[in-house]
Design an enzyme around this catalytic site. Sequence first.
Site, PDB file in Angstrom:
ATOM      1  N   GLY A  51      41.181-130.808  50.141  1.00  0.00           N
ATOM      2  CA  GLY A  51      39.980-130.201  50.720  1.00  0.00           C
ATOM      3  C   GLY A  51      40.251-128.729  50.980  1.00  0.00           C
ATOM      4  N   GLY A  53      41.941-134.600  49.631  1.00  0.00           N
ATOM      5  CA  GLY A  53      40.542-134.716  49.207  1.00  0.00           C
ATOM      6  C   GLY A  53      40.399-135.168  47.755  1.00  0.00           C
ATOM      7  CD  GLU A  82      46.007-136.320  53.685  1.00  0.00           C
ATOM      8  OE1 GLU A  82      47.057-136.948  53.471  1.00  0.00           O
ATOM      9  OE2 GLU A  82      45.085-136.233  52.862  1.00  0.00           O
ATOM     10  CG  ASP A 137      41.460-137.262  55.623  1.00  0.00           C
ATOM     11  OD1 ASP A 137      42.229-136.991  54.680  1.00  0.00           O
ATOM     12  OD2 ASP A 137      40.611-136.460  56.057  1.00  0.00           O
ATOM     13  CB  THR A 155       5.688-114.287  46.342  1.00  0.00           C
ATOM     14  OG1 THR A 155       5.148-115.607  46.345  1.00  0.00           O
ATOM     15  CG2 THR A 155       5.829-113.805  44.909  1.00  0.00           C
ATOM     16  CE  LYS A 202       4.125-110.514  47.850  1.00  0.00           C
ATOM     17  NZ  LYS A 202       4.573-111.408  48.904  1.00  0.00           N
TER      18      LYS A 202
HETATM   19  P1  NAD Z   1       0.125-114.621  55.681  1.00  0.00           P
HETATM   20  O1  NAD Z   1      -0.030-113.162  55.843  1.00  0.00           O
HETATM   21  O2  NAD Z   1      -1.002-115.520  56.046  1.00  0.00           O
HETATM   22  O3  NAD Z   1       1.418-115.110  56.497  1.00  0.00           O
HETATM   23  C1  NAD Z   1       2.574-114.347  56.722  1.00  0.00           C
HETATM   24  C2  NAD Z   1       2.953-114.521  58.178  1.00  0.00           C
HETATM   25  O4  NAD Z   1       4.196-113.878  58.415  1.00  0.00           O
HETATM   26  C3  NAD Z   1       1.951-113.888  59.140  1.00  0.00           C
HETATM   27  O5  NAD Z   1       1.457-114.870  60.049  1.00  0.00           O
HETATM   28  C4  NAD Z   1       2.751-112.812  59.861  1.00  0.00           C
HETATM   29  O6  NAD Z   1       2.372-112.643  61.217  1.00  0.00           O
HETATM   30  C5  NAD Z   1       4.144-113.337  59.732  1.00  0.00           C
HETATM   31  N1  NAD Z   1       5.163-112.310  59.878  1.00  0.00           N
HETATM   32  C6  NAD Z   1       5.175-111.050  59.383  1.00  0.00           C
HETATM   33  N2  NAD Z   1       6.320-110.422  59.745  1.00  0.00           N
HETATM   34  C7  NAD Z   1       7.032-111.302  60.476  1.00  0.00           C
HETATM   35  C8  NAD Z   1       8.302-111.244  61.111  1.00  0.00           C
HETATM   36  N3  NAD Z   1       9.055-110.144  61.057  1.00  0.00           N
HETATM   37  N4  NAD Z   1       8.732-112.333  61.777  1.00  0.00           N
HETATM   38  C9  NAD Z   1       7.962-113.460  61.840  1.00  0.00           C
HETATM   39  N5  NAD Z   1       6.767-113.571  61.241  1.00  0.00           N
HETATM   40  C10 NAD Z   1       6.293-112.506  60.570  1.00  0.00           C
HETATM   41  O7  NAD Z   1       0.548-114.860  54.161  1.00  0.00           O
HETATM   42  P2  NAD Z   1       0.557-116.249  53.354  1.00  0.00           P
HETATM   43  O8  NAD Z   1      -0.681-116.349  52.576  1.00  0.00           O
HETATM   44  O9  NAD Z   1       0.933-117.338  54.274  1.00  0.00           O
HETATM   45  O10 NAD Z   1       1.700-115.933  52.309  1.00  0.00           O
HETATM   46  C11 NAD Z   1       3.051-115.936  52.672  1.00  0.00           C
HETATM   47  C12 NAD Z   1       3.897-115.727  51.441  1.00  0.00           C
HETATM   48  O11 NAD Z   1       3.591-116.757  50.493  1.00  0.00           O
HETATM   49  C13 NAD Z   1       3.658-114.425  50.717  1.00  0.00           C
HETATM   50  O12 NAD Z   1       4.889-113.931  50.263  1.00  0.00           O
HETATM   51  C14 NAD Z   1       2.737-114.805  49.571  1.00  0.00           C
HETATM   52  O13 NAD Z   1       2.874-113.931  48.477  1.00  0.00           O
HETATM   53  C15 NAD Z   1       3.215-116.174  49.241  1.00  0.00           C
HETATM   54  N6  NAD Z   1       2.215-117.053  48.639  1.00  0.00           N
HETATM   55  C16 NAD Z   1       0.961-117.148  49.145  1.00  0.00           C
HETATM   56  C17 NAD Z   1       0.033-117.984  48.547  1.00  0.00           C
HETATM   57  C18 NAD Z   1      -1.356-118.134  49.080  1.00  0.00           C
HETATM   58  O14 NAD Z   1      -2.185-118.759  48.388  1.00  0.00           O
HETATM   59  N7  NAD Z   1      -1.635-117.637  50.259  1.00  0.00           N
HETATM   60  C19 NAD Z   1       0.395-118.744  47.423  1.00  0.00           C
HETATM   61  C20 NAD Z   1       1.701-118.651  46.954  1.00  0.00           C
HETATM   62  C21 NAD Z   1       2.599-117.794  47.565  1.00  0.00           C
END
Ligand code: NAD
Length: 643
Positions: free
Chosen positions: A64, A113, A136, A144, A440, A590
Amino acid sequence: MSDVFIRTEGHAGRITLTRAKALNALSYDMCLAIETAIDQWAKDEAVRLVILDAEGDKAFCAGGDIAQLYQTGKAGDYAYGRNFWADEYRLNAKLAEYPKPIVSFMQGFVMGGGVGLGCHVSHRIVDTNSVISMPETGIGLVPDVGGSLVLARAPGRLGEYLAATSLRLNGADAVYAGFADHLIPRDRWQDLMQALIATGDPAPLAAAADTDTQGSYPQMQHWIDRYFGGETLSDIVNSLNAPGDDTDELAFVASALKAIRRNSPLSMACAIEIIHRLRGPSADIRRALELEYRFTYRAMQHGDFLEGVRAAIIDKDRNPQWKHGLDSLPAVAVSQMLLPLGKDTLTLEEDTTMQIAFIGLGNMGAPMATNLAKAGHTVTGFDTAGTTAEGVTNAATAEDAVKTADVVITMLPNGAILRSVAAQVIPAMKPGATLIDCSTVDVESARAAAEMATAAGLQFVDGPVSGGTVGAINGTLTFMAGGSDAAFATAKPLFDIMGQKAVHCGEAGAGQAAKICNNMILGVTMIATCEAFALADKLGLDRQKMFDVVSTSSGYSWSMNAYCPAPGIGPQSPADNDYKPGFAAELMLKDLRLSQQAAEAADADTPMGQAAAALYEQFVEAENGKGMDFSAMLPRFEKRGRG
Ligand code: NAD
């Protein structure tokens, strides 16, 4: 890079240890990856047997990875080691009780291990150059990983002898002692593996065995039984101190005593006690592991383990200061190490509930967190906007949310925020925990978070999603994951709750790469769908008819069929809710920018992605698209003419 290569070939599931430079020492990650593979293959009818082998000539697996155990234990964190041992022992039991044949090919060193991996399976192959040992007691542990059971079943008192002296066995002796089944020359292994892959039948292995080569232990057995038959370590030492006068016998006694004087008296005494308790027909691997765990659970805090590792591999002075002398070991010390552990008793059934921290409870994060809580996990949430989610307890800070979590999931707006949240929470996370980012983000930010996590001894997975808020609510998301096999194995059961599909795309960053490509297609198809609806309007075509045709013709897409941008048409979508997101247009912008940034860096020609990015930019920045769903491109096109 993964230290274990897992794949299927023909009828075989194949596990190859690929950490040859470190003598294939077994890390926590490797353990978890192997467990996940054999769990899957147990249910997979196409896999008839499993082949377990290792790269390199020097070692199948030299033990291990004790350096990490030492570092955490020295810092007063005993939980890491206890968790590691418990998880490793669970794997040992699974290998021993596996419902299909497992064939292990064990060249070179097979220690600690490595014995747990290769020496409990149904078909165990060694070569004349194999060197098997349970060393061991030399580092303040007891044999073990189920090794105590093999020792208890070895001929006569060979088990006590090997446990106390840590001496090695060659291939023939390993067969004699019960650590292996067949001695087969290594130059035949490749052909045998190919036959196993082709037929899935391990029966011919026995015929390939060399039964002529004998080891040296059978000749020593009468001395071993004579000197190692005592009830306790001190009985054994007393008897070695009063040897007969045959020259060979004196040499045997001298070498045994020399080895015993090197090892931890507490460990040797406990090992002998464990072997005695296991000897008899009713002992099995579970009982052995449970007894061993009583010792290893206490080994850092009350035993010689940290001192043993210090002397052997940290300071390398080979001068351990054991807690007790060979002549002054109180019997009570042995009983204390082997007392039952009460609520901490080793259980080999997996407890699948996890402590999860969820950072970012927005449109996506909140329903995802709720689904995890509904599945029985304990979920603590945090969002700077103070949002909450059903079934989730909110913490006052991100650090508070993550500090006891096994898994931390982030669902945040972008890469810059991910980097800053990662820098904030990683130092507060417990060792061995896993960070899964489902946002994302750009590939670089995912890789930067992965590096931060790995440097802090954590696992990381980038697991962006597709499926939108409806998928998040219904638990039907698709996850595109990047990270090590072990990290993905940890994340997979959670992906299975939040989604319907999880694809392991490769190393860290690969999930984001897949997501960026997917969303470039989505941005383009949504624009195409919206402009086609606007054209259809102008051509006097009814929108419902347009949907009925396209949704079942070659123009169909997720944008048309599942997320139709025309209000009142197709399934419920943000178009039916005044284009409130859903998936906001600025988030689509984005993603399209991420795709263009990645295309630029990779020198990829993406004219449609480029056009989509430009259109969403115009929509969000100059046409009040910000805050609208990304499908609100349709009203935008409706209003416009050709010019
Ligand atoms: P959203 O803006 O509704 O949610 C993001 C949340 O993160 C918000 O509530 C915000 O207050 C919080 N936040 C920001 N900074 C923060 C921090 N420092 N600490 C803690 N919380 C924090 O966005 P969403 O639609 O939920 O999307 C989230 C991610 O998912 C994005 O990256 C988006 O590209 C991806 N995504 C979204 C969808 C969709 O259909 N909405 C689909 C696929 C992927």
